[in-house]
Scaffold this active site. Structure first.
Site, PDB file in Angstrom:
ATOM      1  N   HIS A  72       0.854  -1.191   0.000  1.00  0.00           N
ATOM      2  CA  HIS A  72       0.000   0.000   0.000  1.00  0.00           C
ATOM      3  C   HIS A  72       0.887   1.237   0.000  1.00  0.00           C
ATOM      4  CE1 HIS A  72      -4.192  -1.474   1.339  1.00  0.00           C
ATOM      5  NE2 HIS A  72      -3.545  -2.454   0.737  1.00  0.00           N
ATOM      6  N   TYR A  86      -9.327   5.813   7.246  1.00  0.00           N
ATOM      7  CA  TYR A  86      -9.467   6.162   8.665  1.00  0.00           C
ATOM      8  C   TYR A  86     -10.452   7.327   8.735  1.00  0.00           C
ATOM      9  CZ  TYR A  86      -5.216   3.500   9.902  1.00  0.00           C
ATOM     10  OH  TYR A  86      -4.281   2.524  10.109  1.00  0.00           O
ATOM     11  N   PRO A 125      -4.657   0.549  18.620  1.00  0.00           N
ATOM     12  CA  PRO A 125      -4.404   0.059  17.256  1.00  0.00           C
ATOM     13  C   PRO A 125      -4.457   1.123  16.167  1.00  0.00           C
ATOM     14  CG  PRO A 125      -6.583  -0.595  17.996  1.00  0.00           C
ATOM     15  CD  PRO A 125      -5.917   0.037  19.179  1.00  0.00           C
ATOM     16  N   LYS A 146       0.653  -0.079  15.070  1.00  0.00           N
ATOM     17  CA  LYS A 146       2.047  -0.227  15.495  1.00  0.00           C
ATOM     18  C   LYS A 146       2.328  -1.454  16.372  1.00  0.00           C
ATOM     19  CE  LYS A 146       3.909   3.262  13.520  1.00  0.00           C
ATOM     20  NZ  LYS A 146       3.900   2.727  12.153  1.00  0.00           N
ATOM     21  N   TYR A 151       3.874   6.502  10.043  1.00  0.00           N
ATOM     22  CA  TYR A 151       2.986   5.370   9.730  1.00  0.00           C
ATOM     23  C   TYR A 151       3.771   4.247   9.056  1.00  0.00           C
ATOM     24  CZ  TYR A 151      -1.301   2.906   8.528  1.00  0.00           C
ATOM     25  OH  TYR A 151      -2.290   1.952   8.439  1.00  0.00           O
TER      26      TYR A 151
HETATM   27  C1  PHB Z   1      -6.414  -4.121  10.580  1.00  0.00           C
HETATM   28  O1  PHB Z   1      -6.451  -4.365   9.368  1.00  0.00           O
HETATM   29  O2  PHB Z   1      -6.781  -4.963  11.401  1.00  0.00           O
HETATM   30  C2  PHB Z   1      -5.926  -2.794  11.054  1.00  0.00           C
HETATM   31  C3  PHB Z   1      -5.425  -1.908  10.132  1.00  0.00           C
HETATM   32  C4  PHB Z   1      -4.975  -0.666  10.545  1.00  0.00           C
HETATM   33  C5  PHB Z   1      -5.046  -0.327  11.883  1.00  0.00           C
HETATM   34  C6  PHB Z   1      -5.524  -1.230  12.820  1.00  0.00           C
HETATM   35  C7  PHB Z   1      -5.976  -2.478  12.399  1.00  0.00           C
HETATM   36  O3  PHB Z   1      -4.617   0.903  12.288  1.00  0.00           O
END
Ligand code: PHB
Ligand code: APR
Length: 400
Positions: A82, A212, A304, A308, A395
């Site tokens: 990505h 997000y 989450p 990280k 990130y």
């Molecule tokens: C996930 O795909 O489970 C996931 C992706 C990004 C995040 C947290 C969880 O920030």
């Protein structure tokens, strides 16, 4: 090979690893490739560990370490690179182009798959793994000759393994951190007043990249595992119960929180996993006491939002392997470097995860001023290349 005591369990090894999650398994694999033997003790069955659904975004440094550990083949074939992600608020969205801004990308590959790859490699290595252990006790790690005792599943007897070092990779609820003598470890913690309700479904992801979303009803995240497996999350209140969230309610709520174009494109289906996780920031320091070392969730937890958790476990293990290989290679100061090196990187990720969490979630006591500040933080990110670059660098992972 480990020395055996006639009970079916080894009597002595170089390193005892407590915990067979990603941290413990990866450490075992890196040590094996350096010719250092480790016995791994895991409280759960192998099937249980392999069935856990966890996050799935890997920093480029994490991918490099996994390749160096010899478990990069399936990751390279099936992981999805990505180059960016989307942030949305007040029904507008913008993209952060990781690759253009930071020169690095992330890879989407489930932690469940990494764990499976590492168990496969461990089987080939021939090193001992003991599952279903109970009452693990860590002893004498302030001396040159620590040992670990445990009760194998269903048996009344205890077994003892002598070793040079103990690696505490047993997660937040494990025994290792709790074994530090009182007053020798300092803990820093923030518990957030909300949780994440997560759903896994065998549907195509709504978008090629992660979204997000900051929304007045609460945060939402659109993620994925592969072209026909999606992972979605919504922020929920602290006391929420799973039984109050049938699939239809979940999908309706998700649709409300993501940009209209995504809501219209969303393909829903039955959930194949659904869970609620609390959000917490936690750091314990130092990460070493004598010959006991902590790595991964045993030493720290991040919410989450910054993706990280697994990546920090991998960087800890990278440093810990360096320290142990350095020691066995004759560098007497290698072990002293572990805790400060690991913690420098941990605190950076704790800061980033805290910032992402604060910027994207709705707090129960949030005032209109706080809300404007959040929206302005996101608007600033939208217009400022410098702000975007900072987000992209963090990130995709700060350098080791
Ligand atoms: C996930 O795909 O489970 C996931 C992706 C990004 C995040 C947290 C969880 O920030
Ligand atoms: N004895 C032996 N094993 C134990 C004990 C114990 N007393 N306590 C816990 N364990 C095991 C757990 O069953 C688990 O399999 O330790 C393992 C710890 O694994 P994780 O919790 O996955 O932690 P870690 O390997 O540090 O991985 C960090 O995984 O939890 C996610 O969000 C986290 O992504 C991050 C990553």
């Amino acid at each position: 090979m480990a020395a055996w005591n006639g009970t079916g369990f080894p009597k002595r090894t170089q390193v005892v690893i407590i915990g067979g999650g990603p941290a413990g398994l990866l450490l075992g694999q890196l040590l094996h490739r350096s010719g250092i033997e480790a016995v791994l003790l895991e409280r759960r069955s192998r099937d249980y560990v392999l069935g856990r659904i966890r996050a799935g975004v890997l920093e480029s440094g994490t991918v490099d370490v996994l390749r160096r550990a010899g478990v990069g083949t399936r990751l390279d074939a099936e992981g999805i690179p990505h180059d960016g992600c989307y942030l949305s608020f007040a029904n507008r969205g913008f993209r952060i182009d990781f690759f253009a801004l930071a020169g690095r990308r992330v890879t989407v590959y489930g932690q469940t798959e990494i764990t499976a790859d590492l168990y496969g490699a461990r089987e080939l290595s021939g090193d001992t793994t003991i599952h279903n252990v109970e009452n693990v006790v860590l002893e004498d790690f302030d001396s040159e000759s620590p040992h670990v005792t445990f009760a194998p599943d269903g048996s009344g007897t205890r077994h003892r393994i002598d070793c040079d070092f103990i690696a505490g990779c047993d997660g937040f609820h494990g025994v290792s951190r709790k074994s530090f003598p009182r007053g020798t470890i300092r803990e820093f913690e923030r518990v957030y007043p909300f949780g994440w309700l997560g759903v896994l479904s065998e549907t195509p992801p709504v978008n090629e990249e992660l979204i997000y979303a900051n929304h007045e009803r609460g945060f939402a995240l659109c993620s994925m595992r592969n072209p026909n497996l999606s992972r979605y999350y919504i922020q929920v209140g602290q006391g929420e119960r799973l039984e109050d969230w049938p699939d239809t309610r979940f999908w309706d709520e998700l649709r409300r929180r993501i940009p209209v174009s995504a809501a219209e494109a969303l393909i829903t289906g039955p959930s194949i996993e659904k869970s609620i996780a609390p959000l917490r920031s936690f750091v314990a320091e130092p990460m070493r006491r004598g010959r006991l070392f902590l790595a991964g969730d045993a030493a720290h937890i991040v919410p989450p939002t910054g993706a990280k958790g697994l990546n920090l476990a991998v960087s800890d293990v990278h440093y810990l392997h360096d320290a142990l290989a350095g020691h066995y290679g004759g560098d007497s100061s290698a072990l002293d470097r572990y805790s400060p090196r690991a913690l420098d990187r941990v605190w950076m990720a704790v800061r980033f995860s805290w910032w992402m969490t604060n910027t994207l979630h709705r707090y129960p006591d949030q005032t209109v001023f706080d809300q404007r500040m959040q929206e302005t933080e996101l608007a600033h990110l939208d217009i400022s290349e410098a702000a975007k670059r900072s987000m992209a660098e963090n990130y995709t992972g700060l350098p080791y």
